[in-house]
Design a protein around this motif. Structure first.
Motif, PDB file in Angstrom:
ATOM      1  N   ILE A 122       0.848  -1.198   0.000  1.00  0.00           N
ATOM      2  CA  ILE A 122       0.000   0.000   0.000  1.00  0.00           C
ATOM      3  C   ILE A 122       0.882   1.246   0.000  1.00  0.00           C
ATOM      4  O   ILE A 122       2.085   1.178   0.250  1.00  0.00           O
ATOM      5  N   ASP A 123       0.257   2.389  -0.265  1.00  0.00           N
ATOM      6  CA  ASP A 123       0.944   3.672  -0.209  1.00  0.00           C
ATOM      7  C   ASP A 123       0.036   4.632   0.546  1.00  0.00           C
ATOM      8  O   ASP A 123      -1.086   4.280   0.911  1.00  0.00           O
ATOM      9  N   PHE A 124       0.498   5.847   0.783  1.00  0.00           N
ATOM     10  CA  PHE A 124      -0.294   6.837   1.484  1.00  0.00           C
ATOM     11  C   PHE A 124      -0.527   8.034   0.581  1.00  0.00           C
ATOM     12  O   PHE A 124       0.389   8.508  -0.087  1.00  0.00           O
ATOM     13  N   CYS A 125      -1.766   8.515   0.548  1.00  0.00           N
ATOM     14  CA  CYS A 125      -2.109   9.701  -0.229  1.00  0.00           C
ATOM     15  C   CYS A 125      -1.486  10.917   0.451  1.00  0.00           C
ATOM     16  O   CYS A 125      -1.600  11.083   1.665  1.00  0.00           O
ATOM     17  N   ARG A 126      -0.831  11.748  -0.311  1.00  0.00           N
ATOM     18  CA  ARG A 126      -0.147  12.913   0.266  1.00  0.00           C
ATOM     19  C   ARG A 126      -1.108  14.057   0.571  1.00  0.00           C
ATOM     20  O   ARG A 126      -0.752  15.010   1.245  1.00  0.00           O
ATOM     21  N   THR A 127      -2.352  13.967   0.096  1.00  0.00           N
ATOM     22  CA  THR A 127      -3.328  15.018   0.360  1.00  0.00           C
ATOM     23  C   THR A 127      -4.159  14.715   1.600  1.00  0.00           C
ATOM     24  O   THR A 127      -4.266  15.534   2.502  1.00  0.00           O
ATOM     25  N   CYS A 128      -4.768  13.506   1.644  1.00  0.00           N
ATOM     26  CA  CYS A 128      -5.633  13.163   2.776  1.00  0.00           C
ATOM     27  C   CYS A 128      -4.927  12.300   3.823  1.00  0.00           C
ATOM     28  O   CYS A 128      -5.494  12.020   4.872  1.00  0.00           O
ATOM     29  N   MET A 129      -3.685  11.865   3.552  1.00  0.00           N
ATOM     30  CA  MET A 129      -2.879  11.045   4.465  1.00  0.00           C
ATOM     31  C   MET A 129      -3.594   9.758   4.886  1.00  0.00           C
ATOM     32  O   MET A 129      -3.490   9.315   6.023  1.00  0.00           O
ATOM     33  N   GLU A 130      -4.311   9.145   3.961  1.00  0.00           N
ATOM     34  CA  GLU A 130      -4.959   7.861   4.191  1.00  0.00           C
ATOM     35  C   GLU A 130      -4.272   6.793   3.351  1.00  0.00           C
ATOM     36  O   GLU A 130      -3.566   7.099   2.401  1.00  0.00           O
ATOM     37  N   GLU A 131      -4.520   5.522   3.686  1.00  0.00           N
ATOM     38  CA  GLU A 131      -3.940   4.423   2.921  1.00  0.00           C
ATOM     39  C   GLU A 131      -4.621   4.305   1.567  1.00  0.00           C
ATOM     40  O   GLU A 131      -5.842   4.400   1.474  1.00  0.00           O
ATOM     41  N   VAL A 132      -3.831   4.113   0.507  1.00  0.00           N
ATOM     42  CA  VAL A 132      -4.364   3.894  -0.835  1.00  0.00           C
ATOM     43  C   VAL A 132      -3.668   2.679  -1.444  1.00  0.00           C
ATOM     44  O   VAL A 132      -2.557   2.324  -1.067  1.00  0.00           O
ATOM     45  N   CYS A 133      -4.355   2.047  -2.397  1.00  0.00           N
ATOM     46  CA  CYS A 133      -3.802   0.836  -3.016  1.00  0.00           C
ATOM     47  C   CYS A 133      -2.804   1.206  -4.118  1.00  0.00           C
ATOM     48  O   CYS A 133      -2.839   2.302  -4.662  1.00  0.00           O
ATOM     49  N   ILE A 134      -1.913   0.273  -4.410  1.00  0.00           N
ATOM     50  CA  ILE A 134      -0.961   0.455  -5.502  1.00  0.00           C
ATOM     51  C   ILE A 134      -1.323  -0.532  -6.610  1.00  0.00           C
ATOM     52  O   ILE A 134      -2.251  -1.328  -6.467  1.00  0.00           O
ATOM     53  N   ASP A 135      -0.587  -0.493  -7.730  1.00  0.00           N
ATOM     54  CA  ASP A 135      -0.866  -1.409  -8.833  1.00  0.00           C
ATOM     55  C   ASP A 135      -0.788  -2.849  -8.338  1.00  0.00           C
ATOM     56  O   ASP A 135       0.090  -3.210  -7.563  1.00  0.00           O
ATOM     57  N   ARG A 136      -1.731  -3.666  -8.795  1.00  0.00           N
ATOM     58  CA  ARG A 136      -1.792  -5.061  -8.365  1.00  0.00           C
ATOM     59  C   ARG A 136      -1.996  -5.961  -9.572  1.00  0.00           C
ATOM     60  O   ARG A 136      -2.540  -5.528 -10.591  1.00  0.00           O
ATOM     61  N   PRO A 137      -1.574  -7.205  -9.480  1.00  0.00           N
ATOM     62  CA  PRO A 137      -1.747  -8.119 -10.620  1.00  0.00           C
ATOM     63  C   PRO A 137      -3.210  -8.451 -10.843  1.00  0.00           C
ATOM     64  O   PRO A 137      -3.977  -8.617  -9.907  1.00  0.00           O
ATOM     65  N   GLY A 138      -3.583  -8.528 -12.099  1.00  0.00           N
ATOM     66  CA  GLY A 138      -4.949  -8.858 -12.469  1.00  0.00           C
ATOM     67  C   GLY A 138      -5.029 -10.177 -13.207  1.00  0.00           C
ATOM     68  O   GLY A 138      -4.042 -10.915 -13.293  1.00  0.00           O
ATOM     69  N   PRO A 139      -6.175 -10.485 -13.783  1.00  0.00           N
ATOM     70  CA  PRO A 139      -6.324 -11.748 -14.499  1.00  0.00           C
ATOM     71  C   PRO A 139      -5.542 -11.762 -15.807  1.00  0.00           C
ATOM     72  O   PRO A 139      -5.344 -10.723 -16.440  1.00  0.00           O
ATOM     73  N   ASN A 140      -5.090 -12.932 -16.199  1.00  0.00           N
ATOM     74  CA  ASN A 140      -4.387 -13.148 -17.469  1.00  0.00           C
ATOM     75  C   ASN A 140      -3.121 -12.307 -17.611  1.00  0.00           C
ATOM     76  O   ASN A 140      -2.793 -11.831 -18.695  1.00  0.00           O
ATOM     77  N   GLY A 141      -2.422 -12.071 -16.525  1.00  0.00           N
ATOM     78  CA  GLY A 141      -1.156 -11.345 -16.590  1.00  0.00           C
ATOM     79  C   GLY A 141      -1.286  -9.839 -16.737  1.00  0.00           C
ATOM     80  O   GLY A 141      -0.307  -9.155 -16.983  1.00  0.00           O
TER      81      GLY A 141
END
Length: 102
Positions: free
Chosen positions: A47-66
């Protein structure tokens, strides 16, 4: 200067019937995606943190079929509640706009 301690959203238990694995979990404040990660030390790899609201945000993740599903990190801050407010306003405008035609 003391650094602020960020804590993840909760703890997840996964079991296959014989073994139980404890994982930490975090909910993205922009898209509500739940991310599980093995330990607090490896939290920033998932995860990463949003620099504006300082909350947890998701990062790029693997999806179906590569493929790769883009995360919210690095995008403009748009919280889930703000998105809901915009969707409700659009629905109200469309709904009441259709009532005026009659």
């Amino acid at each position: 200067m003391k650094l602020q301690n960020f804590k993840p959203g909760g703890v997840t238990f996964r079991s296959d019937g014989w073994t139980c694995v404890e994982m930490h979990s975090s909910t993205c404040s922009h898209c509500q995606h739940i991310t599980d990660f093995p330990s607090l030390r490896k939290m920033t790899d998932y995860i990463d943190f949003c620099r504006t609201c300082m909350e947890e945000v998701c990062i790029d993740r693997p999806g179906p079929n590569g493929t790769t599903i883009p995360g919210c990190a690095g995008r403009p801050c748009r919280s889930w509640l703000k998105k809901c407010d915009i969707d409700e306003a659009v629905y109200r405008k469309n709904f009441y706009g259709n009532l005026r035609e009659f």
